[in-house]
Design a protein around this motif. Structure first.
Motif, short mmCIF file in Angstrom:
data_model
loop_
_atom_site.label_atom_id
_atom_site.label_comp_id
_atom_site.label_asym_id
_atom_site.label_seq_id
_atom_site.Cartn_x
_atom_site.Cartn_y
_atom_site.Cartn_z
N ARG A 180 -48.81 -27.52 5.10
CA ARG A 180 -47.65 -28.19 5.70
C ARG A 180 -47.73 -28.12 7.22
NH1 ARG A 180 -41.41 -26.35 4.32
NH2 ARG A 180 -40.32 -28.06 5.37
N ARG A 181 -47.25 -29.19 7.88
CA ARG A 181 -47.04 -29.17 9.32
C ARG A 181 -45.72 -29.85 9.61
NH1 ARG A 181 -51.28 -31.71 13.56
NH2 ARG A 181 -50.46 -33.71 12.79
N GLN A 182 -44.88 -29.21 10.42
CA GLN A 182 -43.56 -29.76 10.76
C GLN A 182 -43.19 -29.35 12.18
OE1 GLN A 182 -40.28 -29.33 7.85
NE2 GLN A 182 -39.07 -28.50 9.54
N ALA A 183 -42.85 -30.33 13.00
CA ALA A 183 -42.51 -30.05 14.40
C ALA A 183 -41.09 -29.53 14.56
CB ALA A 183 -42.70 -31.32 15.22
N ALA A 184 -40.15 -30.07 13.78
CA ALA A 184 -38.74 -29.67 13.91
C ALA A 184 -38.53 -28.23 13.46
CB ALA A 184 -37.86 -30.61 13.09
N ALA A 185 -37.52 -27.58 14.04
CA ALA A 185 -37.22 -26.20 13.69
C ALA A 185 -36.98 -26.06 12.18
CB ALA A 185 -35.99 -25.74 14.46
N ALA A 233 -55.82 -38.75 -1.50
CA ALA A 233 -56.31 -39.60 -0.42
C ALA A 233 -56.75 -38.76 0.78
CB ALA A 233 -55.22 -40.58 0.00
N ALA A 234 -57.79 -39.22 1.49
CA ALA A 234 -58.32 -38.47 2.61
C ALA A 234 -57.37 -38.48 3.80
CB ALA A 234 -59.66 -39.07 3.03
N LEU A 235 -57.30 -37.35 4.49
CA LEU A 235 -56.58 -37.22 5.76
C LEU A 235 -57.59 -36.81 6.82
CD1 LEU A 235 -53.24 -35.32 5.00
CD2 LEU A 235 -53.48 -37.65 5.84
N GLY A 236 -57.69 -37.56 7.90
CA GLY A 236 -58.67 -37.24 8.92
C GLY A 236 -60.08 -37.49 8.40
N THR A 237 -61.02 -36.72 8.87
CA THR A 237 -62.42 -36.90 8.50
C THR A 237 -63.00 -35.56 8.02
OG1 THR A 237 -63.11 -36.47 10.78
CG2 THR A 237 -62.78 -38.77 10.12
N PRO A 238 -63.96 -35.59 7.09
CA PRO A 238 -64.59 -34.34 6.63
C PRO A 238 -65.26 -33.61 7.79
CG PRO A 238 -65.11 -36.17 5.15
CD PRO A 238 -64.47 -36.78 6.35
N GLN A 239 -65.21 -32.29 7.72
CA GLN A 239 -65.79 -31.44 8.75
C GLN A 239 -66.87 -30.57 8.13
OE1 GLN A 239 -64.52 -31.65 12.06
NE2 GLN A 239 -63.42 -33.38 11.14
N THR A 240 -67.95 -30.34 8.86
CA THR A 240 -69.03 -29.48 8.38
C THR A 240 -69.16 -28.28 9.31
OG1 THR A 240 -70.24 -31.30 7.35
CG2 THR A 240 -71.49 -29.31 7.88
N PHE A 249 -59.71 -22.30 11.89
CA PHE A 249 -59.28 -23.62 12.33
C PHE A 249 -57.76 -23.57 12.52
CE2 PHE A 249 -62.90 -23.99 9.45
CZ PHE A 249 -63.85 -24.54 10.30
N LEU A 250 -57.34 -23.36 13.76
CA LEU A 250 -55.92 -23.34 14.07
C LEU A 250 -55.35 -24.74 13.97
CD1 LEU A 250 -55.89 -20.96 17.16
CD2 LEU A 250 -55.58 -20.39 14.75
N ASP A 251 -54.19 -24.86 13.33
CA ASP A 251 -53.59 -26.17 13.03
C ASP A 251 -54.65 -27.05 12.38
OD1 ASP A 251 -52.24 -28.51 12.72
OD2 ASP A 251 -51.84 -28.82 14.85
N VAL A 252 -54.85 -26.84 11.09
CA VAL A 252 -55.96 -27.47 10.37
C VAL A 252 -55.85 -29.00 10.39
CG1 VAL A 252 -54.85 -27.37 8.11
CG2 VAL A 252 -57.35 -27.27 8.27
N GLY A 259 -58.72 -33.86 12.42
CA GLY A 259 -58.52 -35.19 13.01
C GLY A 259 -57.49 -36.03 12.28
N ALA A 260 -56.52 -35.39 11.60
CA ALA A 260 -55.47 -36.15 10.93
C ALA A 260 -54.55 -36.77 11.98
CB ALA A 260 -54.67 -35.24 10.01
N PRO A 261 -53.97 -37.95 11.70
CA PRO A 261 -53.04 -38.56 12.65
C PRO A 261 -51.87 -37.64 12.96
CG PRO A 261 -53.67 -40.13 10.95
CD PRO A 261 -54.21 -38.80 10.52
N ALA A 262 -51.29 -37.81 14.14
CA ALA A 262 -50.15 -37.00 14.55
C ALA A 262 -48.99 -37.19 13.58
CB ALA A 262 -49.73 -37.37 15.97
N GLY A 263 -48.16 -36.16 13.47
CA GLY A 263 -46.98 -36.27 12.62
C GLY A 263 -46.85 -35.09 11.67
#
Length: 405
Positions: free
Chosen positions: A167-172, A200-207, A218-221, A226-230
């Motif tokens: 999960r990622r959430q900007a609001a308190a 469904a894929a988010l961002g791009t695969p990483q090696t 990986f801080l803030d995975v 490379g997932a879109p902001a949000g």
């Protein structure tokens, strides 16, 4: 879950986290089970910094004194990166050793962030089992635990392993998810990616290429992939071992932290079908242990299955000759559980509660295959068994000239 650096109090707070040991207490492979003792235990995470410090607990589960060699492997970029020998522990039978990472391995508490893996090897002449966990605690008293894994349970990546619910959430109060991968005793290449709940894929695969006993975070995975902001919720992180020409082990885990009270969790990546022939969810046999193709004209082929009841099991005879063959499953006491005369497959059957079979002990069950009628030629065939808890592929252990059913 993140570790503090020197960029000030606000950055340090953004990286605080907690880990819940309960997430590790499930069965098999990379999901920590009650079968947690071994002679080599790997702790995937230990910390010593100005904000958090590890207390390491090692228990001797044997009847003789244990001599435990301890080695710390600091993550790249930390002040004590790489291999660092620690104090060898002498632990009496049934006793528990308690030490900080600072005193045991000379990795001090200070403003810098030190974290990495710790390996414990019992080195006595006797085979003495040990178990390990760490309590990682802040100055405030808030903390979390991480269990140690016996080395054989870190099985590698022939199949992918997954962490769910990121999960990622900007609001308190704000949520952040972070992931880690670590090599186990040898170099490894790990390819990882993020997926939605629906796949469904988010961002791009990483090696990620790791050297021996290395940990990469990986801080803030979401940003790392490379997932879109949000904001995101219920996201999966999928890890696969992609080393060319080999299949080394690795450990992967993620955390989701809440940024007001700094609580969080630890989620070890889990394999649906581990690279472990003792724990296959679908086990297929087409030959004997010596490589001879299965074939039957008369008598009975007997296959051993180590089943972990309570569980559901289904088996079938494979191939065009299945209609001329029959099978049945017996528990360790010889009681017929499924199959029988003129039956070449059976659907999911419940093996019973723990106490109702073999006095509660997971043991050797027998799958027997016979011909339905007297045959003049040997008929080739295969056998498949599917289980919920996992088992070995059916192992041919005997051929009898006597038919029973």
């Amino acid at each position: 879950m993140a570790f503090m650096d020197e960029r000030g109090i606000s950055a340090m707070k953004a990286y605080k986290y907690c880990v819940l040991a309960a997430a590790l207490m499930s069965a098999n492979a990379l999901a920590q089970s009650t079968d947690g003792y071994g002679t080599t235990i790997r702790l995937p995470l230990a910390v010593s910094s100005g904000s958090y410090s590890s207390t390491l607990f090692v228990r001797n589960g044997g009847s003789d004194a244990a001599s435990v060699k301890v080695t710390y492997y600091g993550a790249p970029g930390t002040p004590f990166a790489g291999e660092r020998p620690c104090t060898t522990l002498s632990i009496a039978p049934g006793a528990v050793s308690e030490n900080s990472l600072a005193t045991l391995c000379g990795v001090p508490i200070g403003p810098a962030s030190n974290y990495g893996q710790v390996v414990f090897v019992e080195q006595s002449a006797a085979n003495i089992p040990i178990s390990v966990f760490t309590r990682i605690q802040a100055v405030s008293g808030a903390g979390f635990s991480v269990e140690g894994f016996k080395i054989g349970s870190l099985t590698g990546g022939a199949t992918s392993s997954t962490v769910s619910g990121l999960r990622r959430q900007a609001a308190a109060p704000g949520y952040q998810s972070n992931c880690f991968v670590g090599s186990v005793g040898e170099p490894v290449t790990v390819t990882w990616s993020l997926r939605t709940a629906g796949g469904a894929a988010l961002g791009t695969p990483q090696t990620t290429n790791l050297s021996t006993n290395e940990t990469v975070r990986f801080l803030d995975v979401f940003s790392a992939a490379g997932a879109p902001a949000g904001d995101y919720s219920n996201v999966q992180a999928v890890f696969s071992e992609t080393t060319a020409g080999s299949n080394p082990g690795f450990v992967a885990y993620c955390t989701t932290q809440e940024n007001v009270n700094f609580d969080g969790d630890f989620r070890i990546a889990k394999e649906a079908d581990p690279d472990d022939l003792r724990s296959k969810k679908v086990g297929v046999s087409t030959s004997s242990a010596l490589g001879t193709l299965l074939g039957l004209a008369s008598g009975q082929d007997q296959f051993g299955l180590y089943l972990q009841h309570p569980d559901w099991v289904q088996c079938r005879i494979n191939g065009t000759n299945a209609p001329q063959l029959e099978m049945r499953l017996e528990d360790p006491q010889g009681n017929v559980v499924a199959g029988g005369n003129n039956i070449s497959s059976f659907q999911k059957v419940y093996l019973g509660e723990k106490s109702t079979r073999n006095n509660g002990v997971s043991g050797l069950w027998m799958l027997k295959v016979e011909s339905r009628n007297l045959l003049s030629l040997s008929l080739p065939y295969g056998v498949t068994c599917e289980t919920g808890n996992g088992s070995n592929p059916p192992l041919l252990v005997n051929h009898s000239v006597i038919e029973e059913f």
